[in-house]
Design an enzyme around this catalytic site. Structure first.
Site, PDB file in Angstrom:
ATOM      1  N   LYS A 116      50.071  40.087  29.803  1.00  0.00           N
ATOM      2  CA  LYS A 116      49.051  40.625  30.710  1.00  0.00           C
ATOM      3  C   LYS A 116      49.121  42.148  30.787  1.00  0.00           C
ATOM      4  CE  LYS A 116      48.186  36.645  30.770  1.00  0.00           C
ATOM      5  NZ  LYS A 116      47.093  36.110  29.969  1.00  0.00           N
ATOM      6  N   GLU A 200      49.095  45.635  41.458  1.00  0.00           N
ATOM      7  CA  GLU A 200      47.678  45.990  41.431  1.00  0.00           C
ATOM      8  C   GLU A 200      47.173  46.114  42.860  1.00  0.00           C
ATOM      9  OE1 GLU A 200      45.247  43.170  39.334  1.00  0.00           O
ATOM     10  OE2 GLU A 200      46.053  43.712  37.383  1.00  0.00           O
ATOM     11  N   HIS A 235      43.782  27.824  41.502  1.00  0.00           N
ATOM     12  CA  HIS A 235      43.625  28.427  40.178  1.00  0.00           C
ATOM     13  C   HIS A 235      43.127  27.452  39.123  1.00  0.00           C
ATOM     14  CE1 HIS A 235      45.251  31.997  41.926  1.00  0.00           C
ATOM     15  NE2 HIS A 235      46.302  31.325  42.339  1.00  0.00           N
ATOM     16  N   ARG A 294      40.720  31.438  23.310  1.00  0.00           N
ATOM     17  CA  ARG A 294      40.450  30.054  22.901  1.00  0.00           C
ATOM     18  C   ARG A 294      39.019  29.669  23.280  1.00  0.00           C
ATOM     19  NH1 ARG A 294      42.990  29.848  28.047  1.00  0.00           N
ATOM     20  NH2 ARG A 294      41.473  29.015  29.536  1.00  0.00           N
TER      21      ARG A 294
HETATM   22  C1  MV4 Z   1      43.583  39.312  41.513  1.00  0.00           C
HETATM   23  C2  MV4 Z   1      42.924  38.984  42.722  1.00  0.00           C
HETATM   24  C3  MV4 Z   1      42.633  40.019  43.580  1.00  0.00           C
HETATM   25  N1  MV4 Z   1      42.988  41.275  43.275  1.00  0.00           N
HETATM   26  N2  MV4 Z   1      43.910  40.577  41.252  1.00  0.00           N
HETATM   27  C4  MV4 Z   1      44.455  34.834  40.146  1.00  0.00           C
HETATM   28  C5  MV4 Z   1      44.934  34.318  38.840  1.00  0.00           C
HETATM   29  C6  MV4 Z   1      45.115  35.502  37.966  1.00  0.00           C
HETATM   30  N3  MV4 Z   1      44.637  35.226  36.650  1.00  0.00           N
HETATM   31  C7  MV4 Z   1      44.407  36.614  38.621  1.00  0.00           C
HETATM   32  N4  MV4 Z   1      44.086  36.195  39.953  1.00  0.00           N
HETATM   33  C8  MV4 Z   1      43.648  37.068  40.887  1.00  0.00           C
HETATM   34  N5  MV4 Z   1      43.912  38.370  40.632  1.00  0.00           N
HETATM   35  C9  MV4 Z   1      43.630  41.533  42.132  1.00  0.00           C
HETATM   36  N6  MV4 Z   1      43.994  42.779  41.870  1.00  0.00           N
HETATM   37  C10 MV4 Z   1      42.589  37.659  42.964  1.00  0.00           C
HETATM   38  C11 MV4 Z   1      42.975  36.695  42.053  1.00  0.00           C
HETATM   39  C12 MV4 Z   1      42.597  35.344  42.406  1.00  0.00           C
HETATM   40  C13 MV4 Z   1      41.701  34.619  41.647  1.00  0.00           C
HETATM   41  C14 MV4 Z   1      41.154  35.136  40.482  1.00  0.00           C
HETATM   42  C15 MV4 Z   1      40.270  34.414  39.744  1.00  0.00           C
HETATM   43  C16 MV4 Z   1      39.910  33.152  40.160  1.00  0.00           C
HETATM   44  C17 MV4 Z   1      40.441  32.609  41.290  1.00  0.00           C
HETATM   45  C18 MV4 Z   1      41.348  33.326  42.049  1.00  0.00           C
HETATM   46  C19 MV4 Z   1      41.873  32.763  43.203  1.00  0.00           C
HETATM   47  C20 MV4 Z   1      42.756  33.479  43.939  1.00  0.00           C
HETATM   48  C21 MV4 Z   1      43.139  34.760  43.543  1.00  0.00           C
END
Ligand code: MV4
Length: 501
Positions: A116, A200, A235, A294
């Protein structure tokens, strides 16, 4: 073009790939574990190879056995599907080294995007916006404190090797920073064998919107628009759609996100189908999150709205053919919404509920697509993700797509196991959903709103799952054989489902 392709996967995606291959006159080789001897994919494929016992570590994750099976059966190429080995750079390399074609991106692009922090650096170099934060892993508590201060709270700690929310911690004040970093780091270590974490700025109630890209091996990369994937539970995506309702408010946003996605993919040396995930905040600022290297579960919504067959294009690109369409040729027509149909119990914290499917009647009719991996009489195994099928509706506009989805859900009958089918009806009736006012907080809000109902009407002791499903199946058969009933009252009973965490 290939003559024979081995599918290193199972379930609905294996079936989807067999169908794509057959349309191009390519033979298919399925692989299966002990638990999948009688699967729909095995029944539909031209050939099938046994891999080993049910645990995926002894079957669908065995690089050696899969490559050996492909060679023994005379396949020219391997399609990894999603999950399992699909984002494993060593697998892509092993396939190539065996003289076969890996139907996916170059191993090096998989490797780069698997980290990442490396992906973040590529995105920054490509000029794509990223959430403000550290460029590399945190090296000391002092550095973490200084970074958190300059970002401003709340911040989010993330695992460098992460994904899926593992090793992620929200921190609202400096006093909590140190212990949160320790927690996140040890969780990351347990989950990914890598304890590195980075910081972040937290984006509050973001939308999750991803861009589908398609690139050939001749330097041509296009985007196929977005998928709105904000409706997730722990998620895991539950409902996905194309286009995002947000694009109706701001049509230029698709072009800007698409251009950013193309730049990231080109910077990674990408080819074939890929997805760039973004967070979008309330002011419609978007930030690169990660790249999925993918074919994705939710690819059908893009197929229905663009008219392009993503699996066919994956095959053509892997075989060296050039893309024949330009970015300006892309049109997005109508609206498609997908429900992930699971064998799970929404009334019991969505606990997986595999078992024998004693009755199955899948919907069809105008605008309905069902990508299913099961049949009546099949025993859904305990060993894997219990996704049964994807129900996808297309219509000229979003309201009509919701209408078709509701109609199709009313036709969908599964007996013998519990499913989340009825749960979708509740979501589709939500005012926020109908308005397209989505965010990653949608389902948490939804469960919170429903929580009081549980205390108002405590549920009666009731028959166990298999029994009640069989009763429903019998009722469905009886209903089908008797005269049409009066339509169900439009005011649906309140759901008892609640978020218990
Ligand atoms: C975040 C965020 C808020 N702010 N990054 C969750 C899984 C990971 N792939 C990234 N995720 C998130 N990153 C920042 N800086 C909120 C999430 C997140 C989220 C992102 C996509 C889809 C669903 C989610 C559910 C909770 C939190």
């Amino acid at each position: 073009m290939f003559r024979k392709v081995l599918i290193a996967n199972r379930g609905e995606i294996a079936v989807r790939l067999i169908r794509g291959l057959r349309e191009l006159n390519i033979s298919s080789v399925a692989v299966y574990s002990d638990a999948d001897r009688a699967s729909l994919a095995v029944r539909m494929a031209d050939e099938a190879v046994h891999l080993g016992p049910a645990p995926s570590s002894e079957s669908y994750l065995r690089i050696d056995k899969i490559v050996e099976a492909a060679l023994r059966h005379g396949a020219d190429a391997i399609h990894p599907g999603y999950g399992f080995l699909s984002e494993n750079a060593e697998f892509a390399e092993a396939v190539t080294q065996a003289g076969l074609t890996f139907i996916g991106p170059p191993a090096e692009a998989i490797r780069k995007m698997g980290s990442k922090t490396a992906a973040r650096k590529i995105a920054i170099a490509a000029g794509a916006p990223v959430v403000p934060g550290t460029e590399a892993a945190i090296e000391s508590m002092d550095q973490a404190r200084a970074t958190a201060h300059s970002l401003g709270f709340p911040v989010l700690i993330k695992a460098a090797a992460g994904g899926g929310g593992k090793g992620m911690r929200r921190v609202d004040r400096e006093a909590d920073l140190e212990s949160a970093i320790r927690d996140a780091s040890s969780e990351a270590s347990r989950s990914f064998h890598n304890d590195q974490v980075y910081l972040e700025k937290l984006v509050v109630e973001p939308r999750h919107i991803e861009i589908q890209v398609l690139g050939d091996h001749h330097g041509h990369m296009i985007h196929l628009g977005e998928r709105e994937c904000s409706i997730q539970r722990r998620h895991q995506k539950v409902i996905e759609e194309c286009p995002s309702p947000l694009m109706a408010l701001d049509p230029a946003l698709r072009d800007r996100m698409g251009a950013a996605a193309i730049n990231v993919a080109l910077a990674a040396g990408y080819a074939n189908a890929g997805t760039i995930e973004f967070l979008v905040d309330r002011d419609r600022n978007f930030y690169f999150l990660e790249m999925n290297t993918r074919l994705q579960v939710e690819h059908p919504v893009t197929e229905l709205v663009t008219g392009l067959d993503l699996v066919a294009w994956q095959l053509k690109i892997a075989a060296g053919e050039p893309l024949t369409m330009e970015q300006d040729d892309m049109r997005w027509t109508g609206s498609a919404i997908e429900c992930r149909v699971y064998a799970e119990d929404p009334e019991n914290n969505f606990l997986p509920f595999p078992g024998k499917i004693t009755y199955l009647s899948e919907p069809s009719g105008p605008g309905i697509r069902v990508d299913s991996g099961v049949y009546q009489g099949w025993n859904v195994p305990f060993d894997y993700d219990p996704l049964l099928a994807k129900l996808i509706a297309w219509a000229p506009d979003r309201d009509a797509a919701i209408g078709r989805l509701k109609r199709a859900l009313s036709e969908y009958k599964v007996g013998g196991i519990r499913t989340n089918l009825a749960f979708f009806g509740d979501i589709l009736r939500e005012v926020a959903f109908v308005r397209g006012a989505l965010s990653t907080a949608f389902l948490d809000d939804f469960f919170t709103r429903r929580e009081p109902c549980a205390s108002v009407s405590p549920s009666e002791p009731r028959p166990q799952g298999a029994v009640i499903q069989e009763m429903e199946a019998v009722a469905a058969i009886v209903a089908a054989l008797s005269k049409p009933k009066a339509p169900a009252p439009s005011a649906a009973p309140l759901s008892k489902w609640k978020w218990d965490q």
